[in-house]
Design a protein around this motif. Structure first.
Motif, PDB file in Angstrom:
ATOM      1  N   PRO A  91      13.461  18.646  -7.158  1.00 39.59           N
ATOM      2  CA  PRO A  91      14.033  18.226  -8.321  1.00 39.59           C
ATOM      3  C   PRO A  91      13.254  16.680  -8.994  1.00 39.59           C
ATOM      4  O   PRO A  91      13.434  16.788 -10.090  1.00 39.59           O
ATOM      5  CB  PRO A  91      15.416  18.162  -8.071  1.00 39.59           C
ATOM      6  CG  PRO A  91      15.526  17.949  -6.668  1.00 39.59           C
ATOM      7  CD  PRO A  91      14.345  18.757  -6.081  1.00 39.59           C
ATOM      8  N   ILE A 135       0.738  -1.184  -0.025  1.00 38.42           N
ATOM      9  CA  ILE A 135       0.109  -0.232   0.136  1.00 38.42           C
ATOM     10  C   ILE A 135       0.965   1.288   0.116  1.00 38.42           C
ATOM     11  O   ILE A 135       1.726   1.273   0.718  1.00 38.42           O
ATOM     12  CB  ILE A 135      -0.967  -0.055   1.134  1.00 38.42           C
ATOM     13  CG1 ILE A 135      -1.891  -1.289   1.318  1.00 38.42           C
ATOM     14  CG2 ILE A 135      -1.800   1.344   1.375  1.00 38.42           C
ATOM     15  CD1 ILE A 135      -2.429  -1.482   2.730  1.00 38.42           C
ATOM     16  N   PHE A 145       2.444   8.740   6.638  1.00 38.28           N
ATOM     17  CA  PHE A 145       1.344   7.934   7.153  1.00 38.28           C
ATOM     18  C   PHE A 145       1.508   6.564   7.113  1.00 38.28           C
ATOM     19  O   PHE A 145       0.890   5.509   7.703  1.00 38.28           O
ATOM     20  CB  PHE A 145       0.176   8.136   6.027  1.00 38.28           C
ATOM     21  CG  PHE A 145      -0.356   9.336   6.223  1.00 38.28           C
ATOM     22  CD1 PHE A 145      -1.207   9.759   7.219  1.00 38.28           C
ATOM     23  CD2 PHE A 145      -0.282  10.248   4.964  1.00 38.28           C
ATOM     24  CE1 PHE A 145      -1.673  11.130   7.120  1.00 38.28           C
ATOM     25  CE2 PHE A 145      -0.458  11.477   5.139  1.00 38.28           C
ATOM     26  CZ  PHE A 145      -1.122  12.101   6.155  1.00 38.28           C
ATOM     27  N   PHE A 146       2.428   5.913   6.537  1.00 40.19           N
ATOM     28  CA  PHE A 146       2.778   4.662   6.363  1.00 40.19           C
ATOM     29  C   PHE A 146       4.259   4.361   6.893  1.00 40.19           C
ATOM     30  O   PHE A 146       4.788   3.184   6.825  1.00 40.19           O
ATOM     31  CB  PHE A 146       2.715   4.178   4.832  1.00 40.19           C
ATOM     32  CG  PHE A 146       1.583   4.539   4.351  1.00 40.19           C
ATOM     33  CD1 PHE A 146       0.388   4.269   4.712  1.00 40.19           C
ATOM     34  CD2 PHE A 146       1.567   5.365   3.138  1.00 40.19           C
ATOM     35  CE1 PHE A 146      -0.896   4.354   4.311  1.00 40.19           C
ATOM     36  CE2 PHE A 146       0.311   5.730   2.753  1.00 40.19           C
ATOM     37  CZ  PHE A 146      -0.795   5.311   3.043  1.00 40.19           C
ATOM     38  N   LEU A 199      -8.239   6.430  -5.878  1.00 40.99           N
ATOM     39  CA  LEU A 199      -9.145   7.494  -5.572  1.00 40.99           C
ATOM     40  C   LEU A 199      -9.479   8.431  -6.524  1.00 40.99           C
ATOM     41  O   LEU A 199     -10.629   8.818  -6.742  1.00 40.99           O
ATOM     42  CB  LEU A 199      -8.412   8.387  -4.388  1.00 40.99           C
ATOM     43  CG  LEU A 199      -8.678   7.774  -2.866  1.00 40.99           C
ATOM     44  CD1 LEU A 199      -7.928   8.852  -1.883  1.00 40.99           C
ATOM     45  CD2 LEU A 199     -10.014   7.561  -2.649  1.00 40.99           C
ATOM     46  N   SER A 204       3.992  11.668   1.942  1.00 36.46           N
ATOM     47  CA  SER A 204       2.868  11.118   2.568  1.00 36.46           C
ATOM     48  C   SER A 204       3.219   9.755   2.886  1.00 36.46           C
ATOM     49  O   SER A 204       2.740   9.191   3.943  1.00 36.46           O
ATOM     50  CB  SER A 204       1.813  11.172   1.840  1.00 36.46           C
ATOM     51  OG  SER A 204       0.881  10.142   1.738  1.00 36.46           O
ATOM     52  N   THR A 216       1.008   5.544  -0.929  1.00 34.31           N
ATOM     53  CA  THR A 216       0.346   6.699  -1.356  1.00 34.31           C
ATOM     54  C   THR A 216      -0.147   6.645  -2.755  1.00 34.31           C
ATOM     55  O   THR A 216      -1.323   7.129  -3.278  1.00 34.31           O
ATOM     56  CB  THR A 216       1.161   7.991  -1.006  1.00 34.31           C
ATOM     57  OG1 THR A 216       1.507   7.824   0.029  1.00 34.31           O
ATOM     58  CG2 THR A 216       0.205   9.203  -0.963  1.00 34.31           C
ATOM     59  N   ALA A 267       8.491  16.751 -16.268  1.00 35.44           N
ATOM     60  CA  ALA A 267       9.644  16.913 -15.587  1.00 35.44           C
ATOM     61  C   ALA A 267       9.151  17.341 -14.017  1.00 35.44           C
ATOM     62  O   ALA A 267       9.627  16.947 -13.099  1.00 35.44           O
ATOM     63  CB  ALA A 267      10.711  17.963 -16.160  1.00 35.44           C
ATOM     64  N   ILE A 318      -3.030   4.548  -3.531  1.00 38.47           N
ATOM     65  CA  ILE A 318      -4.061   4.851  -3.041  1.00 38.47           C
ATOM     66  C   ILE A 318      -4.611   6.101  -4.067  1.00 38.47           C
ATOM     67  O   ILE A 318      -5.989   6.284  -4.217  1.00 38.47           O
ATOM     68  CB  ILE A 318      -4.058   5.093  -1.626  1.00 38.47           C
ATOM     69  CG1 ILE A 318      -3.704   3.978  -0.922  1.00 38.47           C
ATOM     70  CG2 ILE A 318      -5.508   5.619  -0.985  1.00 38.47           C
ATOM     71  CD1 ILE A 318      -3.297   4.275   0.771  1.00 38.47           C
ATOM     72  N   VAL A 319      -3.792   7.083  -4.040  1.00 46.41           N
ATOM     73  CA  VAL A 319      -4.173   8.533  -4.832  1.00 46.41           C
ATOM     74  C   VAL A 319      -4.618   7.989  -6.076  1.00 46.41           C
ATOM     75  O   VAL A 319      -5.910   8.416  -6.510  1.00 46.41           O
ATOM     76  CB  VAL A 319      -2.872   9.419  -4.913  1.00 46.41           C
ATOM     77  CG1 VAL A 319      -3.464  10.322  -5.776  1.00 46.41           C
ATOM     78  CG2 VAL A 319      -2.768   9.932  -3.365  1.00 46.41           C
TER      79      VAL A 319
END
Lengths: 348, 420, 291
Positions: free
Chosen positions: A312, A6, A327-328, A15, A323, A8, A264, A11-12
């Protein structure tokens, strides 16, 4: 490897696609139309992510295939209006043509030992050739069949896609674009995690070494470049059907630069990031333009400068990693991305 | 197991975080409302940045002036007129997006604008599709017959035809044309070709120049080799205006130049040091120098500079924009509604208003305007001299040569003199 | 087409190509940065020159002002932005694109869409039946002078030695005590100054507007591509060859064919000699030295 985890990004992505699939239920028809335009342009970014981010081929020429696709579709369908199933056929042939054109160009470049920044320069020149050439086709001498190429004015009244009895406009077009995008996104994800995908990343990291392992580097490069061309061509065709319109400005220096800038700044080694950043960029740029503010271009320029300076690896990718850590509890640092790829390569 | 628990918590946290972000974002982007009961929303698409901003900003300011004046006189139908004016950035793709936004999201009652013919052709189909009343307030190459479109700028039969007649009679029959290589230039050049033939002249050369060209020495030697009596320049954009400086030094300044776009539109007489632009002849519906002779023009120019003291010029396209909005306003008042069909009907009744240089009247058959035209030239100090004035010139080529009668035969097509 | 008009055309094309490309070539060749703001640097040079000429400064000094002004600005941009991107060739594309947007729109906001120009100085001379602008002939001389100046800077000064060393191998140069970052800043500034000079020189021959630089972009890129990495050898050779190609095509068939000819030349050269003319010349030298 990654699918199981899992992250981000995943999941994003889930979603966002979920949101995109349901959003026509509660937003107005103009916004749907608008988002379908943004999504059409996302294919162009995907094509560059594939060839630049994954294979290390820096191309300024995605606009070439974008334009070729758009013009081919326009000329074919306008010449054969009324023929049944001509629009999906035009789409299909256009995508194939874009891929073929890219393959031929790639064949000449990669088998000829052209690489790195020189690919960028040669594709840039090609873009300028086509933009100059198409720009001067205003005269009546430049007709293909019944279709006048129209010079700087471009071609107008390009028919919308029709799937059998269904005309793809409004919500239909939106879902058509979205589904294709979803399928291609998934395919690209799967592909880059396959064995061939690992070889592609290997080419990006070190051409010589990959060659030593027995891979035919120019062949793989040409094929990836062809796939990129096909995607760019698809983008061009969708754009042409969206506005019923294509002009030589599709080949202009600015059009050639925008995909590079988007990929980029969003994160060039990440498909999700480039889709997200493309949509955000077009949305934001359009908003600025609609506001009529004279500072629009200044703001846009400053954002690009700041993003490149301070994040960059791309702003979206940066947010993903941030994230992930928040979160993870994954100690993912920027460098880990590359290690991850190496790791994947070993396993893959 | 423990690991799974942590990531589950992570996911939950993440989802909540995302939700907050999305809510915050959607809170920021307030949606705009269409024309409501108190205001009338008028769309305007002009280039305020990029290559065409030289004219686009003039036109945008003229539109602001027109709307201001309408509102000062109590607005329309008791409502205030509001301009909805995105910046189209000299980019035809942005034109398309913004036209769709104005129609579908902002629900404007009519749209004004576009400078280059390419921009107009990019948005005209969108207007047709959405049944949107559209005003193209710009001189152009002529030939557009479209029920949804009104064209308030000068057309070739008002500009090129009288100009070529005058030039050939005064200077001689040999004509050389250089034109911007896109539809405006190509079609305008066809008009020159046709006029030259009618007036007994001879076209000794014709050249189309890509829009990004800024170096003209080969063109200049070709022109000199052809030894024309008249040089017609239909050049567009900033790059191409470099021609004049180069022609002044390498060319032959004794050959008079003729144009439908220069001076009155892009004020080369003020941008280049004399005598670069000397000896040029132009037909125009308006330019700010006319204020010395025409009180209406003076009122308009004074009002313009009072509102925009830092502007550098107000030319024929600015006047066309201003007149376009005034004609629309008059039609709305006559129709007592902003409803498209009623306003078109009012416009087609041959509505007329007294513009800066005399009456501007809609020609119902073609949706173009009947207006006074002026033939001007520049002396060696680049001062404007008025040579001739043509009263109430009709834009009648479409109706007489092509049989166009829009109220009776609805269509959407652009005719060209040598095409169909 | 007479020989004299062809000659005239070549003089014009050669000086235009060289001057358009020289600043870009320095920055690309030495730093491997594709400077998409090159056109805007040229435009700034034109603005500085025009504004100071209108303020009463003699034109020739105004042009020098243009070059110096843009050089200083280039130095600032490098210190603020570009210096963080050394070695990141492709990111520099994004950043310089952003810079070009900011500069172009900024000039529009500050000075409006147009500026009154200064007229081309020096009259014209008639020779063998055709008229030549003296200023154009001067431009030709200046373009050769600029190449010579480039030669002096990079071949005859200590800075030039250090910068060539840095270009060949940054690591070793640094370990030998060369401040490579300073070298890069100076190089960028010199490239910008050349662009400013070009803008100043062409300001009296063109219309001054925020899009002034776009007229130079295509030619400058093509010249640099064909020339290859070495700004001196590359630019002069490709300026010569492309100048001949362009002037022949242009005088025989017209402007459009001149442009297309340039671009096709560029594509052929990259395909056949990916390192450009300078790559071929360098290889030849290396081989000769070995023998």
């Amino acid at each position: 490897m990654v699918q199981g985890k899992i992250k981000t990004e995943n999941i994003v992505a889930a979603l966002i696609f979920f949101f995109l699939f349901i959003c026509p239920l509660f937003i107005d028809s103009y916004s749907v139309l608008n988002i379908s335009y943004f999504l059409s342009m996302a294919f162009l970014s995907l094509s560059l992510t594939l060839i630049w981010g994954y294979c290390g081929i820096f191309s300024f020429g995605q606009a070439v295939f974008f334009g070729i696709g758009g013009y081919f579709y326009a000329v074919l369908t306008l010449n054969l209006t009324g023929t049944s199933a001509i629009t999906p056929l035009g789409l299909l042939l256009g995508v194939i043509l874009g891929g073929l054109a890219a393959w031929i160009l790639g064949y000449f470049m990669f088998y000829g030992g052209v690489n790195d920044v020189f690919v960028g320069l040669i594709t840039l020149c090609l873009t300028l050739v086509l933009s100059t050439f198409m720009g001067q086709t205003a005269g009546s001498a430049w007709n293909i069949g019944q279709v006048s190429l129209g010079g700087f004015n471009g071609i107008n009244g390009i028919p919308a896609l029709e799937l059998g009895p269904i005309s793809l406009s409004g919500n239909n077009f939106y879902y058509f674009v979205l589904i294709i995008l979803f399928v291609i996104y998934c395919l690209l994800k799967l592909f880059t995690h396959s064995k061939v995908g690992a070889a592609i990343v290997a080419i990006r990291e070190n051409r010589e070494r990959t060659k030593m392992f027995g891979y035919n580097v120019p062949k793989i490069q040409s094929l990836v470049f062809a796939a990129g061309g096909a995607l760019a061509s698809l983008s061009g065709i969708l754009y042409a059907t969206w506005g019923n319109y294509i002009t030589p400005s599709a080949f202009a220096l600015s059009s050639a630069t925008i995909p590079v800038v988007l990929v980029a700044a969003g994160g060039r080694k990440n498909f999700t990031a480039s889709i997200i950043f493309t949509v955000l960029y077009y949305w934001f740029a359009q908003g600025l333009s609609a506001s009529g503010s004279q500072y629009a271009l200044v703001i846009l320029g400053l954002i690009l400068i700041l993003v490149t300076l301070f994040v960059p690896d791309g702003i979206i990718v940066f947010l993903f990693h941030l994230s992930d850590r928040l979160f993870f509890h994954r100690e993912s640092k920027m460098k880990e991305v590359q290690e991850e790829h190496l790791h994947e390569k070993n396993i893959g | 197991m423990k690991l799974k628990k942590i990531s589950f918590k992570g996911v939950t946290l993440f989802l909540i975080f995302t939700l907050i972000m999305v809510l915050a974002l959607s809170g920021c982007s307030g949606s705009s409302q269409g024309s409501n009961s108190k205001t009338i929303k008028l769309g305007l698409l002009e280039d305020r940045s990029g290559d065409f901003s030289l004219v686009g900003i003039q036109k945008y300011h003229a539109a602001e002036l027109a709307v201001d004046q309408i509102n000062q006189q109590g607005g329309l139908l008791g409502k205030k007129v509001v301009l909805d004016a995105p910046d189209t950035q000299s980019n035809n793709s942005v034109y398309q997006q913004m036209a769709k936004k104005l129609i579908l999201q902002d629900h404007v009652v009519a749209i004004m604008g576009a400078y280059s013919s390419a921009s107009r052709e990019a948005i005209r189909p969108i207007m047709d599709q959405n049944k949107m009343l559209y005003f193209y307030n710009n001189q152009y190459e002529g030939g557009v017959a479209d029920n949804d479109t009104f064209l308030t700028g000068a057309v070739p039969e008002q500009q090129i035809v009288p100009l070529m007649k005058y030039m050939i009679k005064k200077f001689g029959p040999r004509v050389y044309t250089i034109a911007a290589d896109y539809n405006f230039g190509q079609i305008s050049a066809q008009w020159v070709q046709q006029s030259v033939k009618q007036d007994g002249g001879k076209l000794v050369g014709q050249e189309f120049i890509p829009l990004d060209v800024s170096q003209f020495s080969s063109t200049i030697s070709r022109i000199k080799a052809a030894k024309p009596d008249v040089l017609v320049t239909l050049l567009i954009g900033q790059n191409q205006s470099a021609f004049y400086e180069q022609w002044a030094k390498q060319g032959d300044k004794s050959i008079p130049m003729a144009s439908s776009v220069n001076l009155a539109q892009t004020y080369e007489q003020l941008r280049f040091a004399p005598p670069t632009m000397a000896n040029m002849y132009v037909t125009t519906s308006f330019m700010q120098e006319l204020d010395t002779k025409y009180p209406g023009a003076k009122t308009f120019v004074d009002a313009f500079y009072k509102k925009f003291p830092h502007d550098k010029y107000v030319g024929q396209e600015a006047e066309a924009e201003y007149s376009g909005i005034m004609l629309w306003a008059k039609a709305v008042q006559k129709a007592k509604t902003t409803d498209r069909d009623a306003v078109i009907k009012a416009l087609e009744s041959g509505i007329s208003y007294n513009g800066p240089t005399g009456p501007v009247t809609i020609d119902p058959k073609t949706h173009h305007v009947i207006r006074n035209m002026f033939l001007v030239n520049t002396d060696s100090k680049q001062k404007i001299q008025i040579d001739a004035e043509y009263k109430a010139v009709k834009p009648d080529w479409l109706s007489t040569a092509k049989g166009v009668d829009l109220p009776k035969k609805p269509q959407s097509h652009q005719y060209t003199p040598l095409g169909n | 087409m007479s020989l004299s008009s062809l000659m005239n055309q070549f003089i014009n094309d050669f000086s235009f190509l060289i001057l358009a490309a020289i600043g870009l070539a320095v920055i690309f060749g030495m730093m491997k940065i594709i400077n998409l703001a090159h056109g805007e640097f040229i435009m700034l040079g034109a603005y500085i020159t025009t504004l100071s000429a209108q303020a009463g400064v003699p034109l020739i000094i105004s042009i020098v002002f243009g070059a110096i002004g843009v050089g200083i600005m280039g130095y600032l941009i490098d210190r603020l932005i570009i210096c963080r991107l050394y070695g990141r060739t492709l990111d520099s594309v994004v950043v310089t694109w952003g810079i070009s947007m900011v500069i172009q729109q900024g000039m529009l906001i500050i000075f409006g869409p147009s500026l009154q120009g200064v007229s081309t100085p020096l009259g014209s001379v008639s020779f063998a039946g055709s008229t030549y602008s003296v200023y154009r002939i001067l431009l030709f001389a200046i373009s050769i002078g600029a190449l010579f100046l480039l030669y002096l800077i990079f071949m005859k000064t200590k800075f030039g030695l250090y910068s060539r060393a840095t270009m060949q191998n940054q690591e070793i140069a640094r370990s030998m005590g060369v401040n490579t970052n300073r070298i890069y800043s100076m190089t960028f500034s010199i490239g910008a100054a050349f662009a400013g000079l070009t803008g100043g020189l062409y300001a009296p021959t063109m219309a001054i507007s925020p899009t002034f630089g776009t007229g130079f972009l295509m030619q400058s890129f093509v010249t640099v591509i064909v020339g290859g990495a070495n700004p001196l050898i590359g630019t002069s050779l490709s300026g010569g060859v492309l100048g001949i190609v362009n002037s022949i095509l242009d005088t025989t068939w017209g402007t459009f064919f001149g442009e297309i000819g340039l671009l096709i030349c560029a594509i052929l050269v990259i395909r056949l000699l990916p390192l450009g003319f300078s790559g071929v010349v360098e290889k030849w030298f290396v081989r000769k030295r070995r023998m």
